[in-house]
Design an enzyme around this catalytic site. Structure first.
Site, PDB file in Angstrom:
ATOM      1  N   GLY A   1       0.778  -1.229   0.000  1.00 37.98           N
ATOM      2  CA  GLY A   1       0.000   0.000   0.000  1.00 37.98           C
ATOM      3  C   GLY A   1       0.808   1.277   0.000  1.00 37.98           C
TER       4      GLY A   1
ATOM      5  CG  MET B   1       5.718   2.828  -3.688  1.00 38.89           C
ATOM      6  SD  MET B   1       7.123   1.968  -4.391  1.00 38.89           S
ATOM      7  CE  MET B   1       6.798   0.278  -3.901  1.00 38.89           C
TER       8      MET B   1
ATOM      9  CB  SER C   1      31.572  -6.340  31.043  1.00 32.60           C
ATOM     10  OG  SER C   1      30.247  -6.119  30.593  1.00 32.60           O
TER      11      SER C   1
ATOM     12  CB  CYS D   1      26.898  -5.047  30.314  1.00 35.89           C
ATOM     13  SG  CYS D   1      28.120  -3.818  30.798  1.00 35.89           S
TER      14      CYS D   1
END
Length: 881
Positions: free
Chosen positions: A106, A108, A769, A837
């Protein structure tokens, strides 16, 4: 060509292509070609390539030779159909439809019934023996051409159509008579001439050229741009154009049009699902103008057509190995297939379909894992409405896209976009949505319409976005002019709070209580397949036992980040923390810390019990101390009020001392100031208290037979000597307490210097970490809050940055430092454990990067755990069969 060069070919007949040519022919063209080769009943036609679209957009004009190819294919189409384009005797009419390589439903443009004019409409009427049908086709064509090609607002035509219906005393378009349609067409022509300054084009060749150009241009219309940005689709793909011989579902009750899914796209159930309209053309279904009938009712109305549709649906699903979304038209009892594509589906359906297709032997587990978008899983993990009282339902519609959403009523898509971008939760309420509403749908929490069916524009787009949607609320009367919606005695106004439940179709006034989701066995089994493939571990960022329980239920294999400062913010604790900050000596600080220590120990005991047998990474205090004190402005106001109210001098003096200490702790740039390990080195008693709480908690749970592996993380290290001094303290405290069991001491890598000196740091640290939130800030020189509030939107919309680097890890910059940190770290310690993290630990693209650089795990928020599990599996499957 004369110079010996081979000119690029721009047009392919359907019988010449295949489904493997999506990039060239677009998804629609490739599938039309594939179905033609399969011998299915596809109206003949041809496809203009995406390359032609790209060249047109670059040059602003048709590529040389394109029109010659188009007219050649039109002559062949005339021959195949036994019709003539532009003739009053058996006229050939065509549809002109877009078709990008990636499905953009829907977004174009499409033009139907092209080729009609004053002459050909008479020929069509004579051939069909039905003047009303021919005039209905012409009025549809003028409206679509006027809107798509010439830019006249659909609403302008709709107002004329509504007046005509009212004058004729009918509710539906297909009840208009011949004279009604003649008058309507005359008004449409007048509107066109007035707006465009020239009459409606009568030459079918001119109509076709204009329609092709309009489809080319529609690639860059605002709704398509918004859709591509929302779904991460590249802007340089372009769209193909499909020119196809028309078949007519509006010849009478022996015809119709519809959309069918080979499985339920909402639940995943293995049954035909869809809708159809008798005596209608295709746009009537998706536009939501008329409410269609369930596809199962076709079995009684058109039994032979239904059986053929059922057969073709099975053939197509088996051929493509995926659920298909099929558009069809029935002309005088004969079924034609106009399109097939892999169906958009809800996350619930995606997981069930993938699971069931493995069980049925259609696909293998690897393919099933590839087919589900990790981000979509988040929809399955969010609350639904907690309500059992039917009387609280204001109105009901069709359950178009599952999930619950609450927000303020907004009737305008521009307003929904604006308020949504400002952080307000809104529900977009419209009579029906059109592709022009896409930006408002993106900004809204959910969509509510009073027209349309389960396959209308609002339903399809909302399902693709994973947003709750209720459509076809016939008892909800929407008045856009007054900004109200009425359901019985209740009137909703702009800004009123409502809640919608897309799984049941219910609409409620106000904000309803929500309940946590229940994960199905399909979901759990599917994720177990992901766990069998991935090599990355998945941990959670969790600061409380409750967070940890949620994370463990979602499959977390440990905690990758416990932020101890959040524990300080608990009620009743802040006063003790502030007393520690206000202390004037080390002894006073220790006295205050002695009050905090048992509270921290209790926190860790509960956390360790919840995560029994799993690793828990605990970050020592990271933020600057002033964050635990009241705001300076608030303190000044408190002092002023105390003075005005005659408070005691002693009380005022205490408040003034707090203000003085808060003022002394202020920094020009606190993110780069006294925080993290710098705080631990200059106020060592703070970190020592935290470490004692951790080890005392370990000793306590071990006494009850609970084993845990704490990983004590020292934040913001930039030099190995910072880490060495604090790690020595950690190990000293562990020896003093005794019976603590195994533990690791490591660091958070979050400044560039740590990345480039990682080899030296790793000789002392047992794990890394990566804190990519702060690392991104320091690499870019951005303040995250300021960047996202003041200029990030501009950078993204103007293409200066491809993604928000705080949401998707910046591989060319931040990623280079991360890769270097991993490689240097492992050269310093071969068995170095490495994870991430930051928030990037829950982003699928960033997870793929973490897999490629050889990390051991990613850590993310509890509700991102399932997403991370699937994303890690997909990363492991890259390049595998």
């Amino acid at each position: 060509m004369a110079d010996g060069t081979v000119r690029r070919r721009y047009v392919y007949r359907f019988e010449e292509g295949s489904r493997d040519q999506r990039d060239l022919l677009g998804g629609k063209g490739a599938n039309l070609a594939e179905m033609t080769r399969m011998g299915l009943p596809v109206p003949p036609g041809f496809t203009i390539t995406t390359e032609a679209s790209t060249e047109y957009r670059e040059a602003g004009e048709m590529p040389p030779g394109l029109l010659e190819e188009v007219w050649h294919c039109m002559r062949e189409l005339e021959h195949v159909r036994g019709r003539e384009f532009g003739s009053s005797n058996r006229p050939l009419l065509v549809s002109v439809r877009s078709g990008a390589p990636v499905s953009m439903p829907g977004m174009m443009d499409t033009v139907l019934n092209l080729g009609l004019n004053g002459e050909t409409v008479r020929g069509l009427a004579q051939e069909a023996g039905d003047e009303r049908f021919a005039l209905d086709c012409l009025r549809r064509f003028i409206q679509m051409f006027g809107n798509v090609v010439s830019g006249i607002a659909t609403g302008d035509f709709e107002r004329i159509l509504q007046r005509t219906r009212e004058h004729a005393g009918v509710e539906s378009d297909h009840h208009l008579g011949v004279e009604d349609l003649r008058a309507l067409i005359s008004e449409y022509r007048d509107l066109y001439a007035k707006r465009m300054g020239h009459p409606f084009p009568e030459d079918p060749r001119d109509q076709l050229i204009a329609a092709i150009e309009a489809v080319f241009r529609s690639w860059d219309n605002p709704r398509a741009v918004v859709y591509r940005r929302h779904h991460g689709i590249a802007d340089n793909l372009g769209t193909a154009v499909n020119v196809q011989s028309m078949v007519f579902g509006n010849l009478g009750d022996g015809g119709g049009t519809g959309v069918v899914f080979t499985r339920d796209p909402a639940s995943g159930e293995a049954r035909l699902y869809g809708e159809y309209l008798q005596n209608a053309q295709g746009e009537d279904v998706v536009a939501g103008i008329r409410t269609p009938r369930p596809i199962l009712e076709m079995k009684d109305v058109m039994p032979d057509v239904y059986r053929e549709l059922e057969r073709i649906s099975g053939v197509l699903e088996a051929h493509y190995g995926d659920v298909q979304d099929i558009e069809f038209t029935v002309e005088n009892g004969e079924l034609f297939v106009l399109q097939t594509r892999s169906a958009k589906r809800t996350p619930t359906a995606a997981v069930r379909i993938a699971h069931d297709m493995v069980t049925e032997g259609v696909i293998n587990r690897h393919e099933a894992l590839r087919r589900v978008n990790p981000e979509d899983l988040s929809i399955l993990l969010h609350p639904s409405i907690d309500v059992s009282d039917e009387e609280t339902v204001v109105v009901r519609g069709l359950p178009a896209s599952p999930g619950a959403a609450s927000g303020r009523v907004v009737f305008d898509s521009d307003e929904a976009e604006r308020r949504g971008a400002a952080g307000e939760r809104v529900i977009l309420v419209r009579p029906e949505t059109t592709p022009d509403d896409i930006h408002g749908m993106v900004g809204a929490q959910g969509i509510l319409t009073n027209r349309g069916g389960m396959t209308c524009h609002a339903a399809i787009v909302a399902r693709g976005m994973g947003k709750p949607c209720v459509v076809g609320c016939a008892d909800l009367h929407i008045d856009l002019a007054s900004g109200t919606a009425r359901a019985g005695s209740l009137t909703l106004r702009d800004g009123d709070a409502i809640t919608i439940e897309g799984s049941s179709g219910a609409v409620y006034a106000g904000e309803m209580d929500l309940v946590e989701p229940v994960l199905t066995e399909h979901f759990r089994t599917f994720l177990s397949w992901a766990d069998g493939v991935r090599t990355l571990g998945i941990r959670a960022n969790a600061d409380t036992p409750e967070d940890a329980r949620v994370a463990r239920d979602f499959g977390a294999e440990g905690i990758g980040l416990c932020r101890t400062e959040h524990m300080f913010m608990e009620p009743g604790r802040l006063e003790a923390v502030q007393a520690m900050i206000m202390a004037n000596s080390e002894e006073e600080r220790w006295n205050a810390l002695e009050a905090i220590l048992p509270l921290q120990r209790t926190d860790f005991v509960e956390l360790f019990r919840t995560m029994e047998g799993l690793p828990v990474t605990i970050r020592l205090l990271d933020p600057p101390l002033h964050e635990f004190l009241p705001d300076l402005w608030e303190l000044r106001e408190d002092i002023r009020k105390m003075q005005d109210s005659g408070a005691s001098r002693a009380d005022i003096a205490m408040k003034e001392e707090l203000y003085s200490r808060a003022q002394s702790l202020q920094e020009s740039n606190p993110m780069l100031g006294l925080r993290g390990c710098r705080l631990g080195l200059t106020r060592p008693e703070i970190y020592e208290m935290q470490v004692r709480a951790i080890f005392e908690a370990m000793s306590e749970v071990r006494a009850h037979g609970i084993e845990i592996l704490p990983e004590i993380m020292i934040p913001l290290v930039s030099d190995v000597r910072e880490f060495r001094e604090l790690a020595t303290m950690v190990r000293r405290v562990a020896e003093e307490i005794g019976n603590v069991g195994a533990y690791l001491v490591g660091t958070m890598i979050e400044v560039p210097r740590a990345c480039v000196t990682a080899e030296a740091i790793a000789q002392e640290a047992e794990f890394f970490s990566f804190g990519t939130n702060d690392l991104t800030q320091t690499v870019f020189g951005f303040s995250r809050d300021d960047a996202e509030a003041k200029f990030m939107h501009h950078y993204l919309t103007e293409g200066i940055l491809p993604d928000n680097p705080f949401a998707v890890l910046d591989e060319p910059g931040v990623g280079v430092l991360v890769r270097s940190g991993v490689e240097r770290g492992r050269s310093g310690r071969v068995d170095l454990k490495i994870g991430i993290c930051g928030e990037h630990g829950g982003d699928p693209r960033s997870i793929d990067f973490c897999h490629r650089v050889g990390m051991d795990y990613v850590s993310c928020s509890p509700y991102r755990i399932p997403i991370a599990r699937l994303a890690a599996a997909q990363a492991a499957l890259q390049g595998r069969d």
